[in-house]
Scaffold this motif. Structure first.
Motif, mmCIF file in Angstrom:
data_model
loop_
_atom_site.group_PDB
_atom_site.id
_atom_site.type_symbol
_atom_site.label_atom_id
_atom_site.label_comp_id
_atom_site.label_asym_id
_atom_site.label_seq_id
_atom_site.Cartn_x
_atom_site.Cartn_y
_atom_site.Cartn_z
ATOM 1 N N VAL A 1 -12.733 13.099 -9.695
ATOM 2 C CA VAL A 1 -12.123 12.949 -9.650
ATOM 3 C C VAL A 1 -10.444 13.792 -8.828
ATOM 4 O O VAL A 1 -10.123 12.801 -8.506
ATOM 5 C CB VAL A 1 -11.329 13.398 -10.997
ATOM 6 C CG1 VAL A 1 -9.777 13.365 -11.095
ATOM 7 C CG2 VAL A 1 -11.693 13.117 -12.728
ATOM 8 N N ILE A 2 -11.405 14.786 -8.682
ATOM 9 C CA ILE A 2 -10.379 15.603 -7.614
ATOM 10 C C ILE A 2 -10.475 14.884 -6.110
ATOM 11 O O ILE A 2 -9.396 14.686 -5.438
ATOM 12 C CB ILE A 2 -10.429 16.691 -7.054
ATOM 13 C CG1 ILE A 2 -11.027 17.712 -8.576
ATOM 14 C CG2 ILE A 2 -10.685 17.704 -6.000
ATOM 15 C CD1 ILE A 2 -11.514 19.223 -8.401
ATOM 16 N N VAL A 3 -11.811 14.058 -6.139
ATOM 17 C CA VAL A 3 -11.645 13.473 -4.695
ATOM 18 C C VAL A 3 -10.820 12.405 -4.525
ATOM 19 O O VAL A 3 -9.581 12.079 -3.658
ATOM 20 C CB VAL A 3 -12.923 12.872 -3.956
ATOM 21 C CG1 VAL A 3 -12.834 11.597 -2.917
ATOM 22 C CG2 VAL A 3 -14.028 14.179 -4.011
ATOM 23 N N CYS A 4 -10.556 10.922 -5.439
ATOM 24 C CA CYS A 4 -9.766 10.032 -6.310
ATOM 25 C C CYS A 4 -8.425 10.763 -6.005
ATOM 26 O O CYS A 4 -7.423 9.620 -5.626
ATOM 27 C CB CYS A 4 -10.039 9.708 -6.947
ATOM 28 S SG CYS A 4 -11.626 8.550 -7.101
ATOM 29 N N ILE A 5 -7.899 11.881 -6.124
ATOM 30 C CA ILE A 5 -6.484 12.277 -6.804
ATOM 31 C C ILE A 5 -6.385 12.251 -4.999
ATOM 32 O O ILE A 5 -5.476 11.939 -4.417
ATOM 33 C CB ILE A 5 -6.170 13.429 -7.559
ATOM 34 C CG1 ILE A 5 -6.601 12.831 -8.715
ATOM 35 C CG2 ILE A 5 -5.330 13.990 -7.070
ATOM 36 C CD1 ILE A 5 -6.840 14.240 -9.689
#
Length: 581
Positions: free
Chosen positions: A158-162
């Motif tokens: 999720v952090i990567v996508c954000i």
């Protein structure tokens, strides 16, 4: 009980991911509507190469041959360069022909042509932007799956996508109405399906190899750099599979990719000519070492917002020399101290670490090796084929293919290291730091390819509908930028104004007003000065052009508006016949 908790946690992160992507899609759409009010010339080419039936290039007879000038054109010439009509709808043979003459494969253009074919005699930038939004969402899905598996944490995914979705590079990829967002999507998909093969335990289902081949086929039909990226990625992964003694998987994986490449060439044979073209996309000689540094600046800027200092020093030889000296000194020190009591335990620990590393090799996800190797190859080809000073910040388009994967690897490593230190402390610290970095870059820098315009007194098209125009251009290469302005005109005479060439065509201009009709003069201001000064005493000025047309026509000029397209401003004047006394 533990399994139930895992499922609940998985479900929560999936819901968070979906919310994140929807929020990003809304943000990108609103930003596009508000900020992208002018458009890059290459975005006009997206529509032109997808829909044009008569000319591959509006500016000339061949690629980068600007010889379409001193000619009459009609509004329909501009209109149907970027639009379809009842006769040109679903004409995929033309799409293939146009792309064979151009430098890119046809898949993106075929998709855009399909959308345009449902709306004949209409035009909207949202059709190309819609393709990008869809590809962005799919990219995020596979990016999330890839790095959730790599970091063994859905939160990391999720952090990567954000971060990627809101980074300068991620945003500009979506805003740029070309094939690069689709290219990024297939590159991330390819990495994910390759990772699935690499990390599989036991027999791999046939469908996974089909996915590898299908993604290769579609990616190769989107942009030629996909073949460069996939070649190196596949080569390194095949070597890794062989080292792990997974021979059957190696040949099945490599064979699937090869079949995809073969099918793409069968579908678009011009790929071979395009890939082996010796044409250099630069206008001067440059040191590749300088190119590397300047392109690295572009990449860092789009990943972090940090602008590295600009200089043209060739320092690579010095860096390599320093590294070699350090290695030699370390090797010599190890040899001299090999029998010392304090050194023996250190040497044993190093040996044990290497043995442990080799023992874990078969279980490790070595995807970063393939990502970096493939990215470096793409980077080096760009260094040697594209002149940085021609494109400058626009050159980031060539690196979109690997930016999300490289960003993901760095964030995942930081996350894994941090959580091993202290998950309770490091996770929120990492999230806050990355959020601060996103704010920093978005506040300081406008994403590349966000072009804005506020016409002074309305758009050019609102004035010239059904009218005749004299169009003076600094170069015919910019003619596609006039498509939306002149689509509804009657007749237009196109002339370059460099060296005042327009003055040689007074007889042609008479046709604009010989029936007593009003006419318009439209010119870009790239090489025209607003007024003469001591420093530009020989410059062509606005007044000079206006005076010329007033003299030959006897009409009076009135300023209408100024509008911006690409990186140029255009000015429009109306010439009206004066009442006789």
């Amino acid at each position: 009980m533990e399994e139930t908790l895992k499922k609940q946690k998985f479900s929560v992160y999936n819901i968070i991911f979906i919310i994140v992507v929807i929020a990003q899609l809304i943000f990108l759409s609103v930003s596009f509507a508000v900020n992208n009010t002018a458009h890059h010339e290459d975005e006009y080419f997206s529509y032109g190469l997808a829909n044009s039936q008569n000319r591959v290039y509006l500016y000339g007879s061949a690629f980068q041959v600007p010889d379409n000038y001193n000619v009459w054109m009609t509004g329909d010439d501009f209109k149907y360069y970027i639009e379809t009509n009842e006769e040109s709808r679903f004409s995929y043979d033309t799409v293939w022909k146009n792309q064979a003459a151009d430098t890119h494969p046809p898949l993106y253009y075929a998709v855009l042509h399909t959308i345009c074919s449902f709306f004949p005699d209409q035009f909207s930038w949202w059709w190309a932007f819609g393709i990008n939004l869809f590809c962005f969402a799919v990219t995020q899905v596979f990016l999330y799956k890839f790095f959730s598996r790599f970091a063994k944490s859905q939160l990391a995914g999720v952090i990567v996508c954000i971060y990627w979705g809101l980074s300068l590079g991620g945003q500009s990829n979506v805003y740029f109405l070309r094939m690069y967002m689709m290219l990024t999507m297939f590159a991330v998909m390819y990495a994910y399906f390759s990772q699935t093969v690499l990390t599989a335990e036991g027999k791999i289902p046939l469908k996974q190899f089909i996915f590898v081949g299908l993604t290769t086929f579609l990616g190769a039909l989107t942009q030629h750099n996909f073949l460069v990226f996939a070649f190196m990625y596949t080569l390194i992964q095949c070597v890794v599979l062989l080292i792990k003694k997974r021979v059957k998987d190696c040949f099945a994986y490599g064979g699937s990719a090869a079949v995809g490449v073969g099918l793409s060439i069968a579908a678009f044979p011009a790929t071979i000519a395009h890939m082996f073209s010796t044409e250099m996309h630069w206008s001067g000689e440059i040191d590749p070492a300088i190119q590397r540094y300047q392109y690295l600046r572009v990449i860092v800027r789009n990943m972090t917002g940090y602008i590295m200092n600009f200089f043209e020093m060739n320092y690579y030889a010095d860096v390599i020399a320093i590294i070699l000296c350090v290695l030699v000194v370390l090797a010599a020190a190890c040899f001299v101290c090999r029998k010392e009591k304090w050194f023996i335990p250190i040497a044993e620990k190093c040996k044990n670490a290497l043995r442990t590393l080799w023992a874990n090799f078969k279980k490790a996800d070595l995807s970063p090796i393939m990502i970096f190797a493939a990215s470096v190859l793409v980077f080096e080809i760009v260094v040697h084929k594209v002149y940085i000073y021609d494109l400058e910040l626009d050159s980031v388009r060539y690196f979109y293919i690997f930016l999300p994967l490289v960003i993901g690897v760095f964030i995942s490593w930081i996350y894994v290291i941090g959580t091993h230190i202290s998950k309770k402390i490091c996770t929120p610290v990492i999230c806050v730091a990355l959020a601060a970095l996103l704010v920093y870059q978005n506040v300081r820098i406008t994403p590349t390819y966000v072009l804005s315009d506020s016409p002074e007194n309305g758009t050019v098209s609102s004035y010239v509908k059904g009218q005749n125009c004299a169009v003076l251009v600094s170069s015919p290469i910019f003619l596609p930028c006039y498509c939306t302005m002149l689509a509804d005109t009657n007749n237009d005479y196109i002339t370059p104004y460099v060296h005042c060439e327009f003055e040689a065509h007074a007889d042609e201009y008479k046709k604009l007003y010989e029936n007593g009709e009003d006419f318009y003069v439209l010119f870009d201001t790239n090489k025209i000065a607003e007024k003469k000064t001591d420093e530009n005493s020989n410059a062509l000025t606005y007044d000079y052009i206006i005076d010329y047309f007033e003299d030959i026509s006897g009409y009076k000029a009135t300023y209408c508006t100024q509008q911006r397209e690409h990186y140029m401003d255009v000015r429009l004047y109306k010439f009206e016949k004066q009442a006789e006394n």
